[in-house]
Scaffold this active site. Structure first.
Site, PDB file in Angstrom:
ATOM      1  CE1 TYR A  57      72.473  22.870  69.297  1.00  0.00           C
ATOM      2  CE2 TYR A  57      72.657  23.660  66.745  1.00  0.00           C
ATOM      3  CZ  TYR A  57      72.198  22.701  67.916  1.00  0.00           C
ATOM      4  OH  TYR A  57      71.797  21.291  67.807  1.00  0.00           O
ATOM      5  CD  GLU A  59      72.739  20.919  63.677  1.00  0.00           C
ATOM      6  OE1 GLU A  59      72.433  20.904  62.554  1.00  0.00           O
ATOM      7  OE2 GLU A  59      71.781  20.658  64.518  1.00  0.00           O
ATOM      8  CG  ASP A 203      85.424   1.460  74.824  1.00  0.00           C
ATOM      9  OD1 ASP A 203      86.151   2.276  75.334  1.00  0.00           O
ATOM     10  OD2 ASP A 203      84.256   1.142  75.040  1.00  0.00           O
ATOM     11  CB  THR A 229      84.568   8.172  78.638  1.00  0.00           C
ATOM     12  OG1 THR A 229      85.333   6.979  79.140  1.00  0.00           O
ATOM     13  CG2 THR A 229      83.253   7.603  77.965  1.00  0.00           C
ATOM     14  CE  LYS A 232      84.691   5.381  82.453  1.00  0.00           C
ATOM     15  NZ  LYS A 232      83.905   5.299  81.061  1.00  0.00           N
ATOM     16  NE  ARG A 238      79.415  11.786  82.886  1.00  0.00           N
ATOM     17  CZ  ARG A 238      79.438  10.452  83.268  1.00  0.00           C
ATOM     18  NH1 ARG A 238      80.319  10.087  84.406  1.00  0.00           N
ATOM     19  NH2 ARG A 238      79.212   9.589  82.418  1.00  0.00           N
TER      20      ARG A 238
HETATM   21  N1  DSN Z   1      80.525   0.921  82.490  1.00  0.00           N
HETATM   22  C1  DSN Z   1      80.910   2.182  82.937  1.00  0.00           C
HETATM   23  C2  DSN Z   1      82.119   1.935  83.904  1.00  0.00           C
HETATM   24  O1  DSN Z   1      83.109   1.374  83.675  1.00  0.00           O
HETATM   25  O2  DSN Z   1      81.768   2.346  85.058  1.00  0.00           O
HETATM   26  C3  DSN Z   1      81.512   2.738  81.858  1.00  0.00           C
HETATM   27  O3  DSN Z   1      80.471   3.053  81.025  1.00  0.00           O
END
Ligand code: DSN
Length: 435
Positions: A57, A59, A203, A229, A232, A238
């Site tokens: 842990y 912070e 994004d 993210t 993907k 994740r």
């Molecule tokens: N909306 C999700 C997707 O593209 O699957 C990502 O947050």
């Protein structure tokens, strides 16, 4: 650790959970996974997620923690920041974002006051994200939203976006999408934001891996702040990263994320991001990302050859949108449910310029992508087979109202045969392939 070793370790303590993990492993191996926001993380990424960093842990940020025992978490977090900066060319990286939605919220919180701030972004039904100002998200409730969309050809019209931005005068201009198959002109977005007096935010969750591998142009140096993210096309765990061009923006975003929104960072996930970034810096990963795009193009072409309406007439990236209602009088949800029953997994999705009354839960089309199948080693020549499976499934799916309990297929024997063909096809491709 191999998936079967993971299951064996869990089984010693919790057989019920071990069974569920084993079933999910089998499902991911058996099916053709076409959800464009999914992938297969490598064994090294998965092993790092299970490492002893999960027990720690802390912070705050490296060198400024509120807990002791941070010798190696500090070194690790700085290393991951350095790798992110090197890979994406930005001078500053925040690596503690737990996922994409909090990363976007942190950026808004850094620069906007609730009920005063103005965001301009793509509308949800044309490919934007919930956190880009949808009315069901706090981003749409706390900020004034100016939404732009695609033109009648399902592509962005930069002149129209500029006109809207100069009229609306957003504080933040967002580009980057969840369901847009074409190249994003980051340079044009950066210029429009400057002209309108806005911060530019990209994004790039969906295309981060493609950017890292050189299969999509980079937002650097055009865009002020980049969020994405990591699970993907980037093929990591994740989580989310935030990149900033200026020191001032970086410090504001850091503060908005912690202590503004989050507590303790997930150190095991941050370490796994580091491993994914190391993988993404290799020539093999570059080849992978170009393979993802080649496969998506081949899949779009194969579907169009079979008279499916592919939004914008194809794709430049890893995903495509198919208007199944316009193509076969089958709503997207019906097609997605039927496909899952024969082993093809994708998601139903709105399509720009489809029927005006389509709803997110009952849209006219489906969204599909090639990151996962490419990770399994599939090549453009295999995309025709997937298009055939798709077409065979649509051909036996019932149209119109379905009587309760009668099932989605007009021909159950044909569905069983199709499922067998799909499983025989996927059995040729291991779930972890590195080329
Ligand atoms: N909306 C999700 C997707 O593209 O699957 C990502 O947050």
């Amino acid at each position: 650790m191999r998936p079967e070793d993971i299951v064996a370790t869990i089984r010693e303590v919790d057989p019920t959970m071990a069974d569920l993990v084993a079933k999910e492993d089998a499902r991911q191996a058996r099916c053709i996974r076409l959800i464009p926001s999914e992938n297969y993380a490598s064994p090294a990424v998965r092993a790092t997620l299970a490492s002893s960093f999960t027990n720690k842990y802390g912070e705050g940020y490296p060198g400024k923690r509120y807990y002791q025992g941070q010798e190696f978490t500090d070194e690790m977090e700085v290393l991951v920041q350095k790798r992110a900066c090197e890979l994406f060319g930005y001078p500053h990286a925040v690596v503690q974002g737990l996922s994409g939605a909090p990363a976007n919220l942190a950026v808004y919180a850094a620069f906007l006051k609730p009920f005063e701030g103005k965001i301009m972004a793509m509308r949800l039904d044309h490919g934007g994200h919930l956190t880009h100002g949808s009315p069901v998200s706090v981003t749409g409730q706390w900020f004034e939203i100016g939404a732009y969309g695609c033109n009648p050809d399902d592509v962005l019209d930069m002149d129209e976006i500029r006109r809207q931005a100069l009229e609306f005068r957003p504080d933040i201009l967002v580009c980057g999408y969840t369901a847009y198959p074409r190249t994003i002109d980051f340079e044009a977005f950066g210029k429009i934001a400057q002209e309108a007096g806005a911060i530019s935010l990209a994004d790039v969750s969906h295309i981060a891996g493609l950017i890292a591998g050189g299969a999509h142009p980079s937002p650097w140096p055009h865009i002020d702040i980049v969020t994405f993210t990591t699970h993907k096309t980037l093929r990591g765990p994740r989580a989310a990263l935030i990149l900033a061009k200026s020191e001032e923006h970086y410090q504001k975003v850091e503060k908005a994320l912690f202590p503004g929104m989050q507590g303790g960072p997930h150190f095991n996930t941050i370490a796994a991001i580091g491993v994914a970034l190391a993988e993404a810096a290799t020539p093999q990963f570059q080849a992978y990302t170009h393979g993802v795009v080649a496969n998506a193009r081949a899949l779009a072409a194969a579907l169009m050859e079979r008279d499916y309406h592919v939004s914008s007439g194809g794709t430049d990236n890893h995903l495509l949108l198919v208007d199944t209602f316009r193509s076969r009088k089958l709503p997207g949800r019906r097609v997605a449910i039927a496909l899952e029953q024969v082993g093809l997994v994708l998601n139903f999705n709105t399509v720009p310029n489809a029927r005006p009354d389509q709803k997110p839960l009952f849209p006219d089309g489906v969204r599909m992508g090639t990151p996962s199948v490419t990770s399994r080693g599939m090549k453009p020549e295999h995309m025709a087979t997937i298009a055939d499976f798709f077409d065979r499934c649509c051909a036996i799916t019932k149209r119109g109202k379905i009587e309760k309990g009668t099932g989605v297929f007009a021909d159950k024997a044909a569905a069983d045969a199709l499922r067998e063909d799909v499983f025989a096809f996927t059995a040729q491709f291991p779930t972890f392939t590195y080329e």
